[in-house]
Scaffold this active site. Structure first.
Site, PDB file in Angstrom:
ATOM      1  N   ASP A 329       0.660  -4.312   1.366  1.00 28.73           N
ATOM      2  CA  ASP A 329       0.795  -4.969   2.647  1.00 28.73           C
ATOM      3  C   ASP A 329      -0.684  -4.862   3.222  1.00 28.73           C
ATOM      4  O   ASP A 329      -1.688  -4.571   2.645  1.00 28.73           O
ATOM      5  CB  ASP A 329       1.804  -4.333   3.647  1.00 28.73           C
ATOM      6  CG  ASP A 329       1.569  -2.868   3.581  1.00 28.73           C
ATOM      7  OD1 ASP A 329       0.567  -2.397   3.102  1.00 28.73           O
ATOM      8  OD2 ASP A 329       2.584  -2.023   4.356  1.00 28.73           O
ATOM      9  N   ASP A 609       5.477   0.233   4.578  1.00 28.59           N
ATOM     10  CA  ASP A 609       5.410   1.476   5.441  1.00 28.59           C
ATOM     11  C   ASP A 609       6.602   1.088   6.570  1.00 28.59           C
ATOM     12  O   ASP A 609       7.061   2.152   7.101  1.00 28.59           O
ATOM     13  CB  ASP A 609       4.380   1.539   6.379  1.00 28.59           C
ATOM     14  CG  ASP A 609       3.889   0.341   6.920  1.00 28.59           C
ATOM     15  OD1 ASP A 609       4.803  -0.706   7.120  1.00 28.59           O
ATOM     16  OD2 ASP A 609       2.794   0.155   7.538  1.00 28.59           O
ATOM     17  N   ASP A 613      10.614  -2.677   4.388  1.00 25.78           N
ATOM     18  CA  ASP A 613      10.013  -2.628   3.193  1.00 25.78           C
ATOM     19  C   ASP A 613      11.010  -1.755   1.930  1.00 25.78           C
ATOM     20  O   ASP A 613      10.753  -1.721   0.773  1.00 25.78           O
ATOM     21  CB  ASP A 613       8.836  -1.596   3.066  1.00 25.78           C
ATOM     22  CG  ASP A 613       7.573  -2.654   3.880  1.00 25.78           C
ATOM     23  OD1 ASP A 613       7.556  -3.824   3.665  1.00 25.78           O
ATOM     24  OD2 ASP A 613       6.730  -1.891   4.637  1.00 25.78           O
TER      25      ASP A 613
END
Length: 889
Positions: A329, A609, A613
């Site tokens: 990410d 995070d 996810d």
């Protein structure tokens, strides 16, 4: 296909209200109770996991565990309880290590539940009531207020709020959600502008929403369901070790059974042939392999923890070493997740401000804020703007008092305050989204300090310039002011117009300092890095480009485009090998990308995070969660947690994983090499029909495999990385742990040389004593003591050859001299231990009585001293030849 099913949340509002049978007064308490009984409480439920007993049983019947059970049984049957109990203890230790790997999905769902608030404000029967969040039902009217967590998925009926969606989309910037704004035609719930989601938090504003989904039907619940369903496959090392274990078991049992009749045909009695078969079986079973691998991986885990990576499963260390794709990410991993001043522009957005414009900008930034600069409390963006003001400040600002405050309105995308100077004159200070500020401006402040009309030509230039700056990954805010004089401020609609544009402030979430170098190192190691983010494509592409990720231009695939792709089309995109930025991604997108990469044989590390996810973190071969900014959900679902949230730590972890895998191969080579000198004495015994006596006992084999061999093997597991470790491509997903080249080196070079030396020493001692083939050496015979000395020479010879093998196994291709003969101090300690143990076995009277050993004289010891050098020298020549063959690993 990536088609997203329609969600009732996106239905036309009148249809939705009619279906939910609700109105402005909300549900009656009686109707709410009825619906609660019908749909159940607003909670997340975990799927039923496996029991502790099942998990323990699975570890106890692992192929290598079965081999250890067999070794324990042989030890108990032939040599008493001591060695047998020791092997059983190893089995128990390994099973205890493995139990910590179970039930990640249940833990992840339990962590998801922490995101639900305990109480909620609802409208029922026309009255506002505080109720338990568990009692919220579809059709309830929920009041969303600043600072409150949102307890269910709902559609806004009135008002506007800023919502922290970081747990759902991974982005640090709040999102605006307002009633009546779902005109984008999106089918992606996270992007819908009039929908609020369970598990998120209201930062500012107030609104009323009608509840549509509760419990496991919410977006949060759907993610919990995905987390539960996304299973975890065995790591490459787990699969390889299992395959090797069955191979070893088949070879050991097959050889033992095959040579049982062979020994009898050679003239041995059934008892002698059985001893011979058992000896072959024990010699082929590497009793120390499983505990050595386990402890080496544990050492790798400890090493990674010191470098910022907490690994939750031992085998994950090796999986990191085989990783060839990183899906990362953006916010907080590539970037610092902290807004900083990037640049300041005048009203043309092309020139830096001079003193006059800078002074005006400072006035707006310091006056139009809700943050407290002294305590550092406030929105991160507000604090960053105050930092920008300090950077720009050229002279002290005259004191001003606040006369009125118009808080940030998500629909207007503006905030304004009215300040009063000591003379009683009022000035309105405004900041907000650049296009919203410019739209309300009628004039601009020039560098010369003049106020001139905002022309159509300048408006047009700004319309082109502002998107260009945003495309660099910058967050822009416009600043303006209006002199109100002595007139008191009324409604904001009456005064928030005819502003004077002062300039623009550009903020950026900068890259972490180590990221570009880490990305370059990843590329050098043959890794592909994809960016998967909930942010917009332009910003994500700018960050990727500055990190060195992607081509020129960067390939960007938005969420809607990904939804429209079939699996074949996505596979073709990923197979091109170019790095892609996936923008506006959903949880299904991450999960799908990981699955398609794995289907193509790639080993995937996925970072994350947020709550969103969790499914992808579990699906990936290595799920990497953020320890600082990450949610409990992500940390529970992940295999590894970064204590510093730094992308560079992932690359360091991959390097550690490669080193651990290489070291596993090194001590497997070391262990396998000793099978040859252990088997050869039994083959000579059988093939000679007993004319050549057994040169080694079963007890001595077990002592070698579980005693003298273990510490050097563990020390090889701590060997430093070989030169060039991160300049070679990743190994293939299904590459065998044990290759033909390794077997050739273990059995054909190290094993044969060791067997020749050991057999020569055994026969040399007997021959010197006057023995000739066929002579009796049993108890009571004239040569019995010499025979015991010869078997001791065999035992000591194998130990001596172990030293040479350990030194040779330290490198795969390069010369040992290039890394330093004495550089592995743990190996030197292991060698000292095995020499001391062998000396105790040979020279202590108690050991002599127990194991049938005899002391060796100076001549034998001098001969033994040459064994390690010969073994290591032969392997050095072999590796030198290999180095001349290009393309050979």
């Amino acid at each position: 296909m990536g088609v997203v099913a329609h969600d009732p949340l996106l239905d036309p509002l009148p249809d939705l209200l009619a279906r939910l049978e609700t109105e402005g007064k909300g549900l009656t308490p009686e109707e709410a109770a009825r619906r609660l009984a019908e749909v159940g409480p607003n909670v997340l439920t975990a799927s039923v996991g496996t029991s502790l007993f099942s998990a323990l049983l699975r570890q106890l019947v692992h192929p290598l565990a079965l081999l250890l059970w067999a070794a324990a049984g042989l030890a108990l049957a032939t040599q008493g309880p001591t060695l047998g109990v020791a092997i059983l203890a190893v089995i128990g230790l390994n099973a205890a290590f493995a139990l910590a790997q179970e039930r990640h999905a249940e833990h992840a769902v339990a962590a998801l539940s922490a995101y639900l608030p305990q109480r909620a404000l609802v409208v029922r029967g026309g009255h506002r009531l505080q109720v338990d969040a568990r009692e919220i039902v579809p059709g309830d009217l929920v009041v969303v207020e600043e600072g409150e967590s949102i307890c269910a998925d709902g559609r806004l009926l009135d008002g506007a709020v800023e919502v922290d969606l970081s747990a759902m989309n991974g982005e640090s910037q709040p999102a605006v959600r307002a009633a009546g704004t779902n005109g984008t035609g999106t089918t992606r719930i996270v992007e819908a502008r009039d929908i609020v989601l369970s598990g998120t938090t209201c930062i500012s504003g107030e609104a009323t929403a009608v509840v549509v989904h509760t419990g496991m039907d919410t977006e949060l619940g759907r993610i919990a369901g995905l987390s539960s369903r996304a299973g975890h496959e065995s790591s490459p090392l787990e699969r390889q070790v299992r395959r090797v274990a069955w191979l070893i078991a088949a070879v050991a049992v097959g050889v033992g059974l095959a040579f049982l009749p062979l020994g009898m045909l050679a003239g041995l009695s059934f008892t002698e042939a059985a001893v011979f078969a058992i000896g072959l079986l024990v010699a082929n079973v590497p009793e120390g392999l499983l505990p050595t691998i386990t402890l080496a991986l544990a050492a790798g885990v400890a090493d990674l923890a010191k470098r910022g990576g907490l690994v939750k499963r031992l085998s994950a260390v090796e999986t990191l070493g085989s990783t060839d794709v990183i899906c990362t990410d953006k916010t907080g991993t590539l970037t610092q997740n902290r807004m900083h001043l990037h640049s300041v522009w005048d009203a043309t957005a092309r020139s830096a401000p001079d003193r006059v414009v800078a002074t005006a900008l400072v006035r707006v930034l310091t006056g139009c804020t809700t943050a407290d600069p002294e305590s550092g409390v406030g929105d991160p963006t507000e604090l960053a703007l105050l930092g920008a003001a300090r950077h720009l400040s050229v002279e002290p600002q005259p004191p001003e008092s606040r006369d009125a405050t118009f808080h940030f309105d998500p629909r207007l995308r503006l905030m304004s305050v009215v300040v009063l100077d000591p003379a009683g004159s009022r000035t309105m200070l405004t900041k907000g989204a650049p296009e919203a500020v410019v739209a309300r401006c009628a004039s601009v402040l020039t560098q010369a300090g003049e106020v001139v009309p905002l022309t159509d030509a300048l408006r047009a230039r700004l319309e082109g310039r502002l998107p260009e700056l945003a495309g660099r990954g910058l967050r822009l805010l416009g600043c303006a002011l209006r002199e109100l004089g002595a007139v008191p401020a009324g409604d904001r609609g009456e005064v928030e117009h005819d502003l004077t544009l002062v300039g623009f402030v550009a903020l950026a979430d900068p890259l972490r300092d180590a990221v570009p170098a880490a990305v370059a190192q990843a590329h050098g190691a043959g890794l592909v890095v994809h960016v998967i983010t909930g942010d917009n494509g332009a910003t994500a592409a700018a960050i990727a480009r500055s990190a060195g990720i992607g081509g020129d231009p960067v390939t960007v695939v938005a969420g809607d485009s990904l939804d429209a792709m079939g699996d074949d089309e996505l596979d073709a995109l990923l197979a091109r090998g170019e790095e892609v930025v996936f923008a506006r991604s959903s949880p299904e997108d991450k999960l799908r990308i990981a699955s398609r990469l794995q289907a193509a044989g790639r080993v995937v590390a996925m970072t994350g995070d947020g709550v969103n996810d969790a499914p992808a973190l579990r699906q990936a071969d290595i799920g990497v969660a953020m320890g600082v900014s990450g949610t409990d959900v992500a940390r529970e679902a992940a295999t590894m947690v970064l204590t510093d949230d730094d992308f560079a730590t992932i690359v360091r972890a991959i390097e550690s994983g490669r080193r651990v895998y290489d070291n596993v191969r090194k001590f497997i080579l070391y262990i396998f090499a000793h099978a040859v000198p252990e088997i050869v004495p039994f083959l000579l015994f059988a093939l000679s029909g007993g004319a050549i006596p057994l040169g080694l006992t079963v007890t001595q084999i077990l002592l070698i495999d579980l005693g003298t061999e273990t510490l050097p093997a563990l020390a090889l597991g701590r060997e430093a990385a070989e030169p060039g470790l991160m300049s070679r491509p990743p190994r293939r997903r299904h590459e065998n742990l044990i290759t033909r080249g390794m077997l050739l080196r273990a059995w054909g070079i190290l094993g044969v040389v060791s067997a020749v030396l050991v057999t020569g020493g055994f026969l040399g001692v007997l021959w010197t004593a006057g023995w000739r083939p066929g002579d009796a050496v049993g108890s009571g015979s004239a040569l019995h003591e010499d025979y015991l000395t010869a078997t001791t020479m065999t035992f000591a010879g194998i130990v001596a050859c172990q030293i040479g093998t350990a030194m040779a196994a330290r490198t795969d291709r390069v010369s040992l001299l290039s890394i330093g003969v004495l550089s592995n101090r743990l190996l030197l300690a292991g060698i000292a231990f095995e020499v001391a143990l062998a000396a105790a076995v040979i020279y202590l009277p108690t050991a002599q009585d127990l194991l049938g050993t005899r002391p060796l004289g100076p001549g034998a010891l001098a001969c033994l001293a040459a064994y390690p050098v010969v073994v290591w020298g032969a392997d050095e020549v072999y590796r030198a030849v290999r180095r001349r063959e290009p393309g050979r690993r």
